[in-house]
Design a protein around this motif. Structure first.
Motif, PDB file in Angstrom:
ATOM      1  N   PHE A  91      -3.154  14.738 -39.170  1.00 21.67           N
ATOM      2  CA  PHE A  91      -4.330  14.124 -39.794  1.00 21.67           C
ATOM      3  C   PHE A  91      -4.678  14.973 -41.016  1.00 21.67           C
ATOM      4  CE2 PHE A  91      -4.735  13.261 -35.190  1.00 21.67           C
ATOM      5  CZ  PHE A  91      -4.428  11.915 -35.258  1.00 21.67           C
ATOM      6  N   MET A  94      -8.238  16.181 -41.879  1.00 21.73           N
ATOM      7  CA  MET A  94      -8.959  17.017 -40.910  1.00 21.73           C
ATOM      8  C   MET A  94      -8.483  18.454 -41.100  1.00 21.73           C
ATOM      9  SD  MET A  94      -8.849  14.955 -37.341  1.00 21.73           S
ATOM     10  CE  MET A  94      -9.244  13.236 -37.191  1.00 21.73           C
ATOM     11  N   MET A 102      -7.836  17.293 -31.712  1.00 18.27           N
ATOM     12  CA  MET A 102      -7.392  15.914 -31.464  1.00 18.27           C
ATOM     13  C   MET A 102      -6.244  15.900 -30.453  1.00 18.27           C
ATOM     14  SD  MET A 102      -9.300  13.793 -32.912  1.00 18.27           S
ATOM     15  CE  MET A 102      -8.391  12.428 -32.229  1.00 18.27           C
ATOM     16  N   TYR A 105      -7.268  15.480 -26.985  1.00 18.10           N
ATOM     17  CA  TYR A 105      -8.162  14.339 -26.842  1.00 18.10           C
ATOM     18  C   TYR A 105      -8.246  13.823 -25.407  1.00 18.10           C
ATOM     19  CZ  TYR A 105     -10.421   9.896 -27.809  1.00 18.10           C
ATOM     20  OH  TYR A 105     -11.292   8.843 -27.818  1.00 18.10           O
TER      21      TYR A 105
ATOM     22  N   ILE B 212     -15.695   9.201 -29.611  1.00 16.53           N
ATOM     23  CA  ILE B 212     -15.398   7.909 -30.227  1.00 16.53           C
ATOM     24  C   ILE B 212     -15.272   8.065 -31.734  1.00 16.53           C
ATOM     25  CG2 ILE B 212     -16.309   5.598 -30.625  1.00 16.53           C
ATOM     26  CD1 ILE B 212     -17.704   5.820 -27.912  1.00 16.53           C
ATOM     27  N   ARG B 214     -14.533  10.733 -33.442  1.00 16.43           N
ATOM     28  CA  ARG B 214     -13.293  11.454 -33.744  1.00 16.43           C
ATOM     29  C   ARG B 214     -12.085  10.528 -33.667  1.00 16.43           C
ATOM     30  NH1 ARG B 214     -12.877  17.026 -33.429  1.00 16.43           N
ATOM     31  NH2 ARG B 214     -14.599  17.883 -34.619  1.00 16.43           N
ATOM     32  N   ALA B 215     -12.093   9.697 -32.651  1.00 13.86           N
ATOM     33  CA  ALA B 215     -10.971   8.767 -32.486  1.00 13.86           C
ATOM     34  C   ALA B 215     -10.888   7.823 -33.683  1.00 13.86           C
ATOM     35  CB  ALA B 215     -11.142   7.966 -31.196  1.00 13.86           C
ATOM     36  N   ALA B 218      -9.396   9.589 -36.600  1.00  8.21           N
ATOM     37  CA  ALA B 218      -7.958   9.760 -36.388  1.00  8.21           C
ATOM     38  C   ALA B 218      -7.213   8.455 -36.701  1.00  8.21           C
ATOM     39  CB  ALA B 218      -7.687  10.190 -34.952  1.00  8.21           C
TER      40      ALA B 218
END
Lengths: 236, 370
Positions: A91, A94, A102, A105, B212, B214-215, B218
């Protein structure tokens, strides 16, 4: 050793064109197994099928003796298969730290920070660049980040798709050293690679793919000595 | 680069406590309708109300476009769904008069459902293709509403629905000229809209920092990689669509009750594009930026009306129609934005990173490598 992943008669097709044809193989716990072959041999399609990104047209896949043949990607990831995608897929906007977060996650435990510290032992460079935007890393560092990110999910099987792609030769050496270290730490790894020489050097076993089918499989050492393999993939 | 320095400087050197700023903003927000009423008149308080309405809409669309990165050009359809739901169930059209506290959540729910309805089959499309489908959806809803007066008159067609119930809280109608604590109708609406805007803002802020959120980021950055992280990308995108749609539905209901009259005219493509422009102009994905964008794009066209008066004053006649001028200036503003501030007036930190050259942001980055 018990088998961790098993594929039986797996076929992957994109609208009638079979990219992977009737492939069977297995990967045991703790192994580092490579799939080598030319461009378009079906290696990446095979990986995509394993993590659910490409549907299996026929055949079955079992992970830890449970069928994963028709599971969606996020389910397969949750079961413990982590993919480091081709071209790294970090990403880029980020930070390095956010990327690693992530990777975790799917987890809800409190050991995430501790795991990040563990990752820094393997990838000290990432610690230096923790707050840096991931897109500004060099290609090799991005590949390191992609691998570290995949490990943050505590997978049981790591799928590496062309980790050497687009990297300078020196960086490629470094990446393969890292892969060997990750493997030594006990991780089961499936490596898909065009750089057959390096792939066979780090792996224990290897499969050779040609136009969608597995044509050879043997110990990596034996494959590296095989006359056909040497001629076709090792430049002899 | 300079902007980043300014932001950093602002963050580190402010001698005043943070609550002071918040308190000042709160006082300004509470006093605003009275000050505006006194200085510019009721018309401008109305504009202020509309501004809040657009802020809510823009914040809703920002979830879809700014957070999840899904280009939705038919957002106004959800606004229309919310507005018509309110209008049909609180007007003489069917003789039904449901209370607003029931209709607003219902509007959110139904609009959200429409979001899922649109999203489920189309979210496998990416980028431009999704934009085209949503654009079509927006137009379909509008045309559907326009033509739903025959054979059974449901929406009253192009004539629209009139005499929509104003919002009433325990006997105090927001529309009646009666005064409660010296507050008139438009001012009462202002406080109601303000409260809901703050609520939506709060939800957005919490979403931003959640799993959520963050997702969504991404998915926006790299959908394949997001999938490989174990994110259920399809459901997450659907959630973004549904949430954005439900905010649009609430705004629609408020709009219907505030105006007392709605027609399909109010929900055309231009409106969708306008809301999108608010986000792009202000700074995609950044809540303060989106609010700024919505504020500017609602206030400026109104302010331009005075240009007509000015022309009359100077030249004795109107040389350029302010409406034409509006589109001209609007286009000019967008071009200037693209050149000078491509990430918006007030971009989020993440978008800002994209703007600044890597080596400026991290001096010495490329020295020792390669």
């Amino acid at each position: 050793m018990p088998s961790l992943l098993e594929a039986r008669n797996l076929t992957v097709a994109y609208g009638g064109i079979q990219a992977v044809k009737d492939v069977s193989f297995e990967i045991n716990e703790g192994e580092l197994v490579c799939f080598i072959g030319a461009n378009g041999a079906g290696k990446s399609s095979l990986l995509k099928a394993l993590c659910g990104m490409a549907p299996a047209a026929a055949g079955a896949m079992h992970f830890q003796n449970q069928s994963i043949t028709h599971l969606p990607v996020h389910e397969i990831v949750r079961r413990g298969i982590a993919l480091v995608p081709e071209g790294r897929g970090i990403f880029s906007r980020m930070t390095v730290k956010e990327n690693l977060e992530m990777g975790a996650y799917t987890r809800h435990d409190l050991a995430i920070d501790a795991d990040m510290e563990k990752a820094f032992v393997l990838f000290p460079r990432l610690k230096e660049r923790l707050k840096q935007q991931a897109g500004t890393l060099s290609g090799g560092e991005q590949q390191m980040l992609a691998i570290a990110r995949a490990l943050m999910g505590r997978p049981k099987l790591l799928l590496l798709d062309e980790p050497s792609m687009g990297l300078a030769p020196l960086m490629v050496q470094k990446i393969f050293e890292t892969i060997r270290e990750v493997s030594k730490a006990g991780m089961t790894i499936l490596l898909v690679e065009q750089n057959a020489k390096l792939a066979l050097e780090v792996s224990q076993r290897g499969y050779v793919m040609e136009s969608g089918a597995i044509t050879l499989n043997d110990d990596a050492e034996a494959l590296a000595k095989n006359a056909d393999v040497r001629k076709a993939y090792l430049g002899d | 680069m300079r902007d980043i320095e300014v932001i950093v400087a602002r963050k580190t050197t402010s001698p005043y406590p943070a609550w002071l700023g918040l308190a000042l903003i709160a006082v300004a927000l509470i006093a605003a309708p009275f000050l505006v009423q006194a200085s510019l008149g009721t018309y401008w308080v109305r504009i202020l109300d509309l501004t809040l309405l657009y802020i809510m809409l823009a914040l809703g669309l920002n979830i879809v476009v700014g957070y999840a990165g899904l280009l939705d050009l038919g957002y106004v359809a959800f606004y229309a769904v919310g507005a018509y739901l309110y209008a049909l169930l609180a007007s003489p059209q069917f003789g039904v008069h449901l209370p607003f506290w029931l209709l607003l959540p219902l509007g959110a729910l139904v609009a959200g459902l429409f979001g899922v309805l649109l999203g489920a089959p189309t979210l496998r499309l990416r980028g431009d293709y999704l934009a085209i489908v949503t654009l079509g959806f927006g137009e379909i809803i509008r045309i559907f509403i326009t033509n739903l007066d025959r054979p059974l008159n449901v929406t009253n067609g192009p004539q629209g629905i009139n005499l929509i119930d104003p919002i009433a809280i325990s006997g105090f109608s927001f529309a009646r000229p009666q005064e409660l604590f010296g507050i008139n109708s438009v001012q009462a609406y202002y406080y109601l809209f303000l409260a809901l805007t703050l609520l939506i803002m709060f939800v957005c802020l919490r979403l931003q920092d959640s799993r959520i959120g963050r997702a969504w980021v991404a998915i926006r950055e790299d959908e394949t990689a997001a999938e490989a992280m174990g994110i259920n990308t399809h459901n997450m995108k659907l959630l973004a669509f549904a949430m954005g749609a439900s905010f649009g539905g609430v705004s629609g209901g408020l709009f219907a009750s505030f105006q007392g009259f709605i027609s399909p005219e109010s929900f055309n493509l231009m409106e969708s594009i306008m809301i999108l422009c608010m986000i792009v102009l202000g700074g995609m994905g950044n809540i303060p930026g989106v609010i700024l964008g919505a504020f500017l794009l609602t206030i400026l066209p109104e302010a331009l009306r005075y240009v007509g008066d000015l022309q009359r004053l100077v030249f004795d006649r109107v040389l350029v129609d302010p409406a034409d001028l509006r589109m001209l200036l609007f286009g000019l503003a967008l071009v200037l934005m693209m050149i000078f501030r491509p990430a918006g007036l007030w971009p989020s930190k993440q978008r800002q990173r994209e703007l600044v050259k890597d080596d400026e942001l991290h001096p010495g980055l490329y020295d020792e490598q390669k």
